[in-house]
Design a protein around this motif. Structure first.
Motif, PDB file in Angstrom:
ATOM      1  N   PHE A  83       0.830  -1.206   0.000  1.00  0.00           N
ATOM      2  CA  PHE A  83       0.000   0.000   0.000  1.00  0.00           C
ATOM      3  C   PHE A  83       0.865   1.256   0.000  1.00  0.00           C
ATOM      4  O   PHE A  83       0.484   2.284  -0.561  1.00  0.00           O
ATOM      5  CB  PHE A  83      -0.911   0.006   1.222  1.00  0.00           C
ATOM      6  CG  PHE A  83      -2.147  -0.842   1.085  1.00  0.00           C
ATOM      7  CD1 PHE A  83      -2.327  -1.691   0.005  1.00  0.00           C
ATOM      8  CD2 PHE A  83      -3.142  -0.795   2.047  1.00  0.00           C
ATOM      9  CE1 PHE A  83      -3.465  -2.473  -0.129  1.00  0.00           C
ATOM     10  CE2 PHE A  83      -4.288  -1.566   1.933  1.00  0.00           C
ATOM     11  CZ  PHE A  83      -4.450  -2.409   0.848  1.00  0.00           C
ATOM     12  N   TRP A  89      -1.876   0.751  -5.674  1.00  0.00           N
ATOM     13  CA  TRP A  89      -2.738   0.958  -4.514  1.00  0.00           C
ATOM     14  C   TRP A  89      -2.841   2.429  -4.121  1.00  0.00           C
ATOM     15  O   TRP A  89      -3.226   2.753  -2.999  1.00  0.00           O
ATOM     16  CB  TRP A  89      -2.220   0.126  -3.344  1.00  0.00           C
ATOM     17  CG  TRP A  89      -2.147  -1.332  -3.672  1.00  0.00           C
ATOM     18  CD1 TRP A  89      -1.041  -2.077  -3.927  1.00  0.00           C
ATOM     19  CD2 TRP A  89      -3.260  -2.219  -3.852  1.00  0.00           C
ATOM     20  NE1 TRP A  89      -1.378  -3.363  -4.239  1.00  0.00           N
ATOM     21  CE2 TRP A  89      -2.741  -3.484  -4.198  1.00  0.00           C
ATOM     22  CE3 TRP A  89      -4.646  -2.065  -3.752  1.00  0.00           C
ATOM     23  CZ2 TRP A  89      -3.540  -4.584  -4.447  1.00  0.00           C
ATOM     24  CZ3 TRP A  89      -5.459  -3.159  -3.993  1.00  0.00           C
ATOM     25  CH2 TRP A  89      -4.905  -4.402  -4.335  1.00  0.00           C
ATOM     26  N   VAL A  92      -5.956   3.806  -2.266  1.00  0.00           N
ATOM     27  CA  VAL A  92      -6.220   3.444  -0.879  1.00  0.00           C
ATOM     28  C   VAL A  92      -6.206   4.706  -0.020  1.00  0.00           C
ATOM     29  O   VAL A  92      -5.343   5.572  -0.178  1.00  0.00           O
ATOM     30  CB  VAL A  92      -5.168   2.435  -0.370  1.00  0.00           C
ATOM     31  CG1 VAL A  92      -5.254   2.260   1.141  1.00  0.00           C
ATOM     32  CG2 VAL A  92      -5.355   1.091  -1.053  1.00  0.00           C
ATOM     33  N   VAL A  97      -3.814   3.674   5.337  1.00  0.00           N
ATOM     34  CA  VAL A  97      -2.354   3.592   5.402  1.00  0.00           C
ATOM     35  C   VAL A  97      -1.857   3.956   6.800  1.00  0.00           C
ATOM     36  O   VAL A  97      -0.958   3.307   7.352  1.00  0.00           O
ATOM     37  CB  VAL A  97      -1.717   4.503   4.340  1.00  0.00           C
ATOM     38  CG1 VAL A  97      -0.197   4.540   4.483  1.00  0.00           C
ATOM     39  CG2 VAL A  97      -2.097   4.023   2.940  1.00  0.00           C
ATOM     40  N   ALA A 177      -8.258  -2.412   5.582  1.00  0.00           N
ATOM     41  CA  ALA A 177      -7.607  -2.758   4.315  1.00  0.00           C
ATOM     42  C   ALA A 177      -8.511  -3.641   3.464  1.00  0.00           C
ATOM     43  O   ALA A 177      -8.641  -3.439   2.256  1.00  0.00           O
ATOM     44  CB  ALA A 177      -6.281  -3.463   4.585  1.00  0.00           C
TER      45      ALA A 177
END
Length: 216
Positions: A83, A89, A92, A97, A177
């Motif tokens: 990530f 990614w 995201v 994160v 996630a």
């Protein structure tokens, strides 16, 4: 001095071939270390789902199961790094994160991994330890958990994996996630629906090795 035009033309196919070869490389984290693999051509989302299930009770079910703890933590080490580094990614959320970063501090403190340890090194070691522990080979597992990435390493690291204690942040971060990957799939964002590598092999769920009969 300018290169002759014919030389530039001659070098063009070489450059194009190199570019094509680079484009056809499997995704960075499609090469999952042995012990952490999931039977999927796109292993990162599958690893997230598996790890989220393992942490769904805050790590309580991992007590007394060091092989499973090593596998789940190793998987999330890879996910957190994917990530952070992989452009696939980028959609995201920053909140996810951040939660993963906090969770990594939590599980690293629980089993004695320094904050400075490289995620890839940690993941490889945990994958090897998980495989060894599944075979009841504690000597090989202790050797995999070397002091270079685990403090103090060896048998004490196995003992910590067997009793990692409450991991509430790992539960929150892995669930976030998982939900974020599902959101990206629904909205057709970025890598989940549009960036599957058609040449990636299916992987053995335990060893990470390519399943016989699948094609690259």
């Amino acid at each position: 001095m300018r290169r002759p035009a014919f030389l530039m033309i001659a070098l063009l196919p070489v450059a194009l071939l190199a570019a094509c070869a680079e484009m056809r490389q499997p995704p960075e984290f499609a090469r999952i270390p042995p012990g952490l693999g999931v039977a999927s051509a796109d292993p990162v989302p599958a690893m997230i789902a598996e790890a989220a299930a393992a942490f769904s009770d805050g790590g309580a079910s991992l007590n007394g199961r060091p092989a499973e703890a090593a596998r789940a933590i190793g998987q999330m080490e890879l996910v957190a790094e994917a990530f952070r580094r992989n452009p696939r990614w980028a959609p995201v959320s920053a909140a996810t994160v951040t939660e993963l970063r906090t969770a990594r501090t939590e599980w690293r403190q629980a089993i004695g991994i320094p904050e400075t340890a490289a995620p890839e090194t940690v993941a490889v070691a945990l994958g090897q330890a998980s495989l060894a522990l599944r075979e009841n080979d504690t000597q090989r597992a202790a050797a995999a958990l070397a002091p270079a990435a685990f403090m103090p390493g060896g048998a004490p690291a196995i003992a910590r994996l067997a009793a990692p204690g409450p991991l509430p942040q790992a539960r929150i971060a892995s669930a976030l996630a998982r939900d974020e990957v599902a959101r990206m799939a629904r909205m057709q964002l970025g890598g989940v629906t549009g960036a599957l590598d058609p040449d990636a092999p299916f992987l053995n769920s335990l060893t990470g090795a390519q399943i016989p009969g699948t094609m690259r």
